[in-house]
Design an enzyme around this catalytic site. Structure first.
Site, PDB file in Angstrom:
ATOM      1  N   LYS A   9      -3.404   7.446   8.278  1.00 18.27           N
ATOM      2  CA  LYS A   9      -4.786   7.667   7.862  1.00 18.27           C
ATOM      3  C   LYS A   9      -5.436   8.712   8.762  1.00 18.27           C
ATOM      4  CE  LYS A   9      -7.117   4.724   5.671  1.00 18.27           C
ATOM      5  NZ  LYS A   9      -8.016   3.635   5.219  1.00 18.27           N
ATOM      6  N   SER A  44     -12.244  -3.170   3.811  1.00 21.53           N
ATOM      7  CA  SER A  44     -12.264  -2.289   4.978  1.00 21.53           C
ATOM      8  C   SER A  44     -13.705  -2.067   5.422  1.00 21.53           C
ATOM      9  CB  SER A  44     -11.646  -0.936   4.639  1.00 21.53           C
ATOM     10  OG  SER A  44     -10.286  -1.070   4.291  1.00 21.53           O
ATOM     11  N   ARG A  66       0.864  -1.191   0.000  1.00 21.88           N
ATOM     12  CA  ARG A  66       0.000   0.000   0.000  1.00 21.88           C
ATOM     13  C   ARG A  66       0.891   1.228   0.000  1.00 21.88           C
ATOM     14  NH1 ARG A  66      -1.910   3.727   3.745  1.00 21.88           N
ATOM     15  NH2 ARG A  66      -4.029   4.509   3.380  1.00 21.88           N
TER      16      ARG A  66
END
Length: 238
Positions: free
Chosen positions: A166, A137, A65
């Site tokens: 995040k 998610s 990611r």
């Protein structure tokens, strides 16, 4: 898990296009320590080297990611995936791509992880096939149940704490995490601020493991950091 044990993890048989055939049981077992990459923390080190060290310490699941790749984003991600995939495969560790279903198919990754605003789980499954691992998610029971119904293999639930990776994520309480785990039959990993010091807070929620970013990739010694995380997660995961 079928196959011959290799190192710390059991290896699975490799099917067409290099994708492993992962059973629901083996997916759950491998979710104990889920490393999500982020080169922003590496301070000049290479991502493949850090992944290799993390796996040596007990990391049992890896997701590529990188939210801010360079100007050659696609080619850069393709090159990284092709470097990290064989490291994971040699250790018998599932290797997933974040969001990019086309990239996952191109490199023969074990699967993909999608968010609520990414490609639908059912479409990712259609493209990648029945042997792929598809993670989703979720932040509510409704999202979790919908993902399971759509064919998700596991859920990533968080953020449990505010994080630098995040900052815009909506927080999920530990009570809500427990409700999600109770509402679905597929395994759940908690993400967002999970580290060796906070892992004990997952006790009693029903999670299969913890997903981490900076707890491994910002560490001076990713192998030692992973080993400490595994030790703490084993205390709370049944």
């Amino acid at each position: 898990m079928a196959g011959e044990a290799t190192g710390q993890h059991a290896r699975v048989a490799i099917g067409p296009r290099g994708r492993g055939h992962w059973s629901a049981e083996s997916i759950r077992e491998h979710l104990l320590l889920y490393a999500v990459t982020d080169r922003a923390w590496l301070r000049g080190r290479t991502l493949p080297d850090c992944v290799r060290e993390a796996i040596a310490g007990g990391t049992s699941f890896v997701q590529l990611r990188e939210k801010h790749p360079g100007h050659d984003g696609h080619d850069e991600m393709l090159a990284l995936a092709r470097e990290i995939l064989p490291i994971c495969r040699a250790a018998g560790v599932p290797f997933l791509i974040d969001d990019d279903v086309a990239l996952a198919a191109k490199v023969g990754a074990d699967g993909v992880h999608v968010g609520q605003e990414d490609m639908a789980c059912s479409e990712a499954r259609r493209i990648l096939g029945p042997d792929a691992i598809v993670g989703v998610s979720a932040q509510t029971v409704a999202e979790a149940c919908a993902a399971e119904e759509a064919g998700a293999d596991y859920l990533g639930v968080g953020a449990l704490h505010p994080t630098a990776t995040k900052p815009d994520a909506v927080d999920v309480t530990y009570d809500e995490l427990a409700r999600i785990c109770s509402a679905v039959s597929i395994p759940v990993v908690g993400i967002g601020g999970v580290d060796a010091a906070s892992a004990h807070e997952l006790a009693g929620t029903g999670v299969a493991g913890g997903a981490v970013v900076s707890a491994i990739f910002a560490a001076d010694d990713p192998e030692a950091a992973a080993r400490a995380l595994v030790r703490e997660l084993r205390k709370v995961v049944r």
